[in-house]
Scaffold this motif. Structure first.
Motif, mmCIF file in Angstrom:
data_model
loop_
_atom_site.group_PDB
_atom_site.id
_atom_site.type_symbol
_atom_site.label_atom_id
_atom_site.label_comp_id
_atom_site.label_asym_id
_atom_site.label_seq_id
_atom_site.Cartn_x
_atom_site.Cartn_y
_atom_site.Cartn_z
ATOM 1 N N PHE A 217 21.182 50.247 60.866
ATOM 2 C CA PHE A 217 22.324 51.099 60.571
ATOM 3 C C PHE A 217 23.631 50.340 60.742
ATOM 4 N N MET A 218 23.738 49.585 61.837
ATOM 5 C CA MET A 218 24.951 48.807 62.074
ATOM 6 C C MET A 218 25.132 47.731 61.018
ATOM 7 N N TYR A 219 24.015 47.130 60.589
ATOM 8 C CA TYR A 219 24.091 46.100 59.546
ATOM 9 C C TYR A 219 24.623 46.697 58.247
ATOM 10 N N LEU A 220 24.125 47.899 57.873
ATOM 11 C CA LEU A 220 24.577 48.538 56.639
ATOM 12 C C LEU A 220 26.055 48.907 56.729
ATOM 13 N N CYS A 221 26.478 49.378 57.928
ATOM 14 C CA CYS A 221 27.887 49.711 58.106
ATOM 15 C C CYS A 221 28.775 48.473 57.970
ATOM 16 N N LEU A 222 28.343 47.373 58.555
ATOM 17 C CA LEU A 222 29.110 46.133 58.494
ATOM 18 C C LEU A 222 29.156 45.589 57.068
ATOM 19 N N MET A 223 28.030 45.703 56.342
ATOM 20 C CA MET A 223 28.022 45.258 54.960
ATOM 21 C C MET A 223 28.958 46.110 54.099
ATOM 22 N N LYS A 224 28.989 47.431 54.396
ATOM 23 C CA LYS A 224 29.894 48.314 53.677
ATOM 24 C C LYS A 224 31.344 47.938 53.961
ATOM 25 N N LEU A 225 31.624 47.649 55.247
ATOM 26 C CA LEU A 225 32.973 47.232 55.618
ATOM 27 C C LEU A 225 33.338 45.917 54.949
ATOM 28 N N LYS A 226 32.390 44.990 54.893
ATOM 29 C CA LYS A 226 32.638 43.702 54.243
ATOM 30 C C LYS A 226 32.940 43.891 52.765
ATOM 31 N N THR A 227 32.182 44.798 52.119
ATOM 32 C CA THR A 227 32.396 45.061 50.690
ATOM 33 C C THR A 227 33.770 45.657 50.445
ATOM 34 N N LEU A 228 34.172 46.602 51.322
ATOM 35 C CA LEU A 228 35.485 47.220 51.172
ATOM 36 C C LEU A 228 36.601 46.191 51.323
ATOM 37 N N ILE A 229 36.447 45.318 52.315
ATOM 38 C CA ILE A 229 37.459 44.275 52.526
ATOM 39 C C ILE A 229 37.512 43.326 51.336
ATOM 40 N N PHE A 230 36.352 42.940 50.804
ATOM 41 C CA PHE A 230 36.303 42.029 49.669
ATOM 42 C C PHE A 230 36.937 42.665 48.431
ATOM 43 N N ASN A 231 36.583 43.941 48.169
ATOM 44 C CA ASN A 231 37.137 44.623 47.000
ATOM 45 C C ASN A 231 38.642 44.787 47.116
ATOM 46 N N PHE A 232 39.094 45.099 48.332
ATOM 47 C CA PHE A 232 40.525 45.256 48.541
ATOM 48 C C PHE A 232 41.258 43.937 48.335
ATOM 49 N N THR A 233 40.691 42.858 48.865
ATOM 50 C CA THR A 233 41.290 41.534 48.704
ATOM 51 C C THR A 233 41.308 41.112 47.237
ATOM 52 N N LEU A 234 40.198 41.376 46.527
ATOM 53 C CA LEU A 234 40.115 41.031 45.114
ATOM 54 C C LEU A 234 41.131 41.798 44.304
ATOM 55 N N GLN A 235 41.297 43.094 44.644
ATOM 56 C CA GLN A 235 42.271 43.899 43.909
ATOM 57 C C GLN A 235 43.688 43.414 44.137
ATOM 58 N N LYS A 236 44.006 43.033 45.378
ATOM 59 C CA LYS A 236 45.337 42.508 45.659
ATOM 60 C C LYS A 236 45.590 41.167 44.955
ATOM 61 N N THR A 237 44.519 40.362 44.878
ATOM 62 C CA THR A 237 44.656 39.067 44.226
ATOM 63 C C THR A 237 44.951 39.225 42.730
ATOM 64 N N ARG A 238 44.267 40.168 42.110
ATOM 65 C CA ARG A 238 44.493 40.412 40.680
ATOM 66 C C ARG A 238 45.893 40.940 40.414
ATOM 67 N N CYS A 239 46.377 41.779 41.374
ATOM 68 C CA CYS A 239 47.732 42.315 41.201
ATOM 69 C C CYS A 239 48.780 41.222 41.360
#
Length: 239
Positions: A217-239
């Motif tokens: 469960f903790m691994y899935l939560c951390l992976m979800k958090l990692k994905t959110l951070i990556f998507n947010f960073t990618l979106q900021k980079t494109r902007c």
């Protein structure tokens, strides 16, 4: 240290931002500096570690003093004396309370009592507890994560707290089952021993199963958090 940073950000982060992580790390480490004191020998050093420096009473008395000293600095004046005192006390006390979950024992009520309180439900160094807080602190170091900072920090604290609750509950359940089995009376001692053995083995298997479930469960939560951070960073980079 990372728990202190997380608690500091939760209580002081809205005013100090990332600077609160350093404040929390410093005060979160402070109780363990008693290892630098020589109490007279190896046995004494072991016994008196986690004594006065981990006392909730001492921490409550010292927190206003630390707050007063910090308010001598201009950057700290954006926070009131009361809030500083409360924040510092929470950083110090959560350190002591966390140590209470380990096996060494913590003298929480020193000097009124030297009894070493110990729940013994987690390891001295427990990656399963520490990892969410470490990842949260790393994420909070990036300015681009500031809009989601409180959510990330709160999520890490909640996950770590749930791990402590699960560890305490699992330990209490297994211990109660073992004590119940040991207290049963029967005229067939060999049957009783076999039942006890099966119970202990089942409890051990249950402990391992629950460990795998909570880690997954903790691994899935951390992976979800990692994905959110990556998507947010990618979106900021494109902007």
């Amino acid at each position: 240290m990372v728990l202190g940073s997380a608690v500091a950000y939760a209580t002081l982060g809205s005013k100090l931002g990332r600077k609160s992580l350093l404040i929390g790390a410093a005060f979160g480490t402070l109780p363990d500096l008693d290892v630098l004191i020589n109490f007279g020998g190896d046995v004494e050093n072991f016994v008196y570690h986690r004594s006065f420096s981990h006392s909730l009473f001492i921490q409550l008395l010292l927190s206003p003093l630390f707050a007063w000293l910090l308010l001598k600095m201009n950057w700290a004046k954006c926070i009131t004396m009361t809030r500083w005192s409360a924040g510092i006390f929470l950083i110090l006390s959560t350190h002591s309370l966390l140590d209470n979950f380990t096996v060494y024992g913590t003298q929480l009520l020193w000097p009124l009592s030297t009894y070493p309180f110990s729940i013994s439900s987690i390891f001295i160094i427990d990656p399963a507890y520490t990892l969410p807080l470490v990842l949260s602190c790393i994420a909070l170091c990036f300015a681009r994560m500031r809009p989601h900072a409180q959510l990330i920090n709160t999520s890490a604290l909640v996950i770590s707290l749930l791990y402590l609750i699960w560890g305490f509950t699992a330990k209490y359940y297994i211990n109660s089952k073992i004590y119940q089995a040991l207290n049963q009376k029967t005229s067939h001692s060999h049957i009783l021993k076999a039942r006890r053995l099966r119970l202990i083995l089942c409890c051990g298997a249950l402990w391992l199963l629950l460990s795998k479930v909570i880690m997954r469960f903790m691994y899935l939560c951390l992976m979800k958090l990692k994905t959110l951070i990556f998507n947010f960073t990618l979106q900021k980079t494109r902007c």
